[in-house]
Write an enzyme that holds these catalytic residues in place. Structure first.
Site, PDB file in Angstrom:
ATOM      1  N   LYS A  48     -16.381  26.125  -7.331  1.00 53.59           N
ATOM      2  CA  LYS A  48     -15.845  24.917  -7.962  1.00 53.59           C
ATOM      3  C   LYS A  48     -16.919  23.835  -8.005  1.00 53.59           C
ATOM      4  O   LYS A  48     -17.646  23.635  -7.027  1.00 53.59           O
ATOM      5  CB  LYS A  48     -14.618  24.439  -7.183  1.00 53.59           C
ATOM      6  CG  LYS A  48     -13.857  23.288  -7.832  1.00 53.59           C
ATOM      7  CD  LYS A  48     -12.602  22.986  -7.021  1.00 53.59           C
ATOM      8  CE  LYS A  48     -11.785  21.845  -7.606  1.00 53.59           C
ATOM      9  NZ  LYS A  48     -10.562  21.575  -6.803  1.00 53.59           N
ATOM     10  N   SER A  80      -6.246  21.526  -9.095  1.00 50.12           N
ATOM     11  CA  SER A  80      -7.417  21.167  -9.863  1.00 50.12           C
ATOM     12  C   SER A  80      -8.454  22.279  -9.983  1.00 50.12           C
ATOM     13  O   SER A  80      -9.383  22.189 -10.784  1.00 50.12           O
ATOM     14  CB  SER A  80      -8.083  19.934  -9.239  1.00 50.12           C
ATOM     15  OG  SER A  80      -8.544  20.231  -7.915  1.00 50.12           O
ATOM     16  N   SER A  86      -4.343  22.347  -4.898  1.00 52.92           N
ATOM     17  CA  SER A  86      -5.362  22.690  -5.881  1.00 52.92           C
ATOM     18  C   SER A  86      -6.011  24.047  -5.769  1.00 52.92           C
ATOM     19  O   SER A  86      -6.700  24.478  -6.688  1.00 52.92           O
ATOM     20  CB  SER A  86      -6.446  21.601  -5.893  1.00 52.92           C
ATOM     21  OG  SER A  86      -5.893  20.363  -6.258  1.00 52.92           O
TER      22      SER A  86
END
Length: 503
Positions: free
Chosen positions: A91, A166, A190
């Site tokens: 990420k 997210s 997330s």
């Protein structure tokens, strides 16, 4: 040791760490071939075809790293570490010194940190190859995975829907076999939200089990980092590398003495036998829009019972996700000072404060502006009664959950990560998620695929749905065992039907 040429999909499509390492040892392919295979899939489906927009950056040194792994294996006859040759999608809020770390924001475009995050370093030291940085909801501040730098990431099971968030880019990368495994972060939902929406296993570990050093922060209290993969066994293998004390994240001192010799050893297809699981009634919906999830949850309950578990419904009015999010979330108070300290440690680009980000306007204003303004206007949080009251409420919630589990002699709690299907693109914020319970308590939660909705023209397989299993602090071995037993019985995992998409 010789290697044969094979088609990329023959190597990596749905392949596990065990599959790929077996092939490496047998000389069926090498690490360079693996990297090329993943790059081919990214080129084919992320920037062309359905244009999933999961990947923000590719590691220019990936093939060289792979060649070094191949040379080490040839010279030593053994792997350089437990994740030798494992290709990782990371990420883009985790610092890397060989790729930019942007949080998906145009305001930080091109910024390359000078020090790796602890998670990036541990992966590399274990022999893994970080191939890509993935899109996220900008600054990891919401749940539909749209950013000013990467645009809107699409759900590969239904291109009209979001991938959760997210960590949606990491979720799509794992679902599409753009990498062997992926890493996400979780402040509220997330990791588990994109795991649920992409038919993946995702772990939010106990607070303090994995270091967050070098990760773009949102909340000191709620931030966590963890693995996402297509199987429980791969999550366990990655956790063995990432767990541990780190002087750069003092909270990890809580994990000392609490980490087993092996998480992988906890995988047991009979793990439900004799266990008591509580289904949290307040985290299920009662409206027609909840029917698909409730139906999948009912099947999941039966699967656990078939595995030998006693499953009972428990109802506590204090465990209400909407109320917990409204009254317990502390992101607004903690974001600004943490984020600005992070910015000051980056190479100079003119953005040093949250005010600078607001002034330049180079962020996804539609989804972030209100929160960023509120956070920027929040001062002296440590003396703010509203903030301090929320922290005290976290302690009460932890005691409440532990008390509920003790009262009913429960080993774990279960609930759907999202009460309804993941929302369509453009529908606003992600709806009716339950992950806040783990975020506020700091307890570990493992999300496992529990089914698909009814197929339709947009979703030929249906839309994936996931179930959270939540346990007491540092009970990850229990969760992994339960998750593995559920996975082996339910056999839910299906890859997206990418063969239907034109090249």
């Amino acid at each position: 040791m010789t290697s044969r040429v094979v088609r990329p999909d023959d190597i990596v499509d749905e392949a596990t760490i065990e599959d790929l390492q077996r092939g490496l040892l047998a000389g069926e392919f090498n690490c360079v071939a693996l990297v090329d295979a993943y790059l081919g899939r990214i080129a084919r489906w992320d920037k062309r075809g359905p244009m999933l927009r999961a990947v923000l950056a590719l590691n220019p040194a990936a093939r060289k790293l792979a060649a070094n792994r191949d040379a080490a294996l040839a010279a030593e006859g053994r792997f350089s570490g437990p994740l030798h040759g494992v290709v990782v999608a990371l990420k883009d809020n985790c610092n890397t010194t060989d790729m930019p770390t942007t949080g998906g924001s145009l305001s930080l475009q091109g910024i390359v940190p000078t020090i790796n995050s602890t998670v990036s370093r541990k992966l590399s030291d274990a022999g893994a190859i970080v191939l890509a940085k993935t899109n996220l909801h900008e600054f990891a501040l919401s749940g539909t995975t749209v950013s000013s730098l990467g645009g809107q990431t699409l759900n590969p099971y239904d291109l009209t829907r979001t991938p959760g968030g997210s960590s949606g880019g990491s979720g799509v990368a794992a679902a599409m076999s753009f990498a062997t495994v992926a890493i996400g972060t979780d402040t509220v939902n997330s990791i588990r939200s994109p795991a649920s929406a992409n038919c993946l296993v995702g772990l939010r570990p106990t607070r303090g089990l994995i270091s967050r050093a070098g990760v773009m922060p949102v909340s000191q209290t709620q931030d966590s980092i963890g693995p996402m993969a297509r199987t429980v066994s791969d999550v366990a293998r990655v956790l063995e590398v990432l767990a541990g004390y780190d002087t750069d994240d003092p909270v990890t001192a809580r994990a000392v003495g609490r980490i087993p010799a092996s998480y992988y050893a906890s995988l047991d297809h009979k793990a439900f036998e004799g266990r008591r699981i509580g289904v949290l009634r307040r985290l299920l919906g009662d409206e027609p829009r909840h029917l698909e999830v409730n139906t999948a949850m009912a099947r999941a309950v039966q699967t656990m019972r078939d595995g030998g578990a006693q499953v009972l419904e428990v109802d506590d009015p204090c465990i209400n996700a909407d109320a917990l999010l409204r009254d317990g979330d502390v992101q607004k108070w903690e974001f600004k000072p943490l984020f600005e300290a992070y910015l000051r440690a980056l190479p100079q680009n003119g953005v040093r404060t949250l005010g600078d980000v607001l002034a330049c306007g180079a962020y996804h204003q539609e989804t972030l502006h209100e929160f960023l303004v509120q956070s920027n206007d929040t001062v002296d949080s440590e003396h703010d009664c509203g903030y301090l009251g929320r922290l005290a409420a976290h302690d009460r919630l932890r005691d409440r959950v532990l008390g509920l589990m003790a009262e009913h002699a429960l080993d774990a709690l279960a609930y759907p990560l999202q009460k309804c299907l993941v929302v369509p693109v453009g529908a606003g914020g992600q709806a009716e998620r339950n992950g806040i319970l783990a975020a506020l308590t700091g307890f570990p939660a493992l999300n496992v695929p529990m089914g698909f909705s009814t197929p339709d023209l947009n979703a030929p397989l249906g839309v994936p749905m996931g179930m959270d299993l939540l346990a007491r602090p540092f009970d990850e071995p229990l969760l992994l065992g339960l998750g593995y037993a559920f996975e082996q019985r339910a056999r839910v995992r299906k890859p997206p039907l990418h063969t239907l998409w034109p090249d």
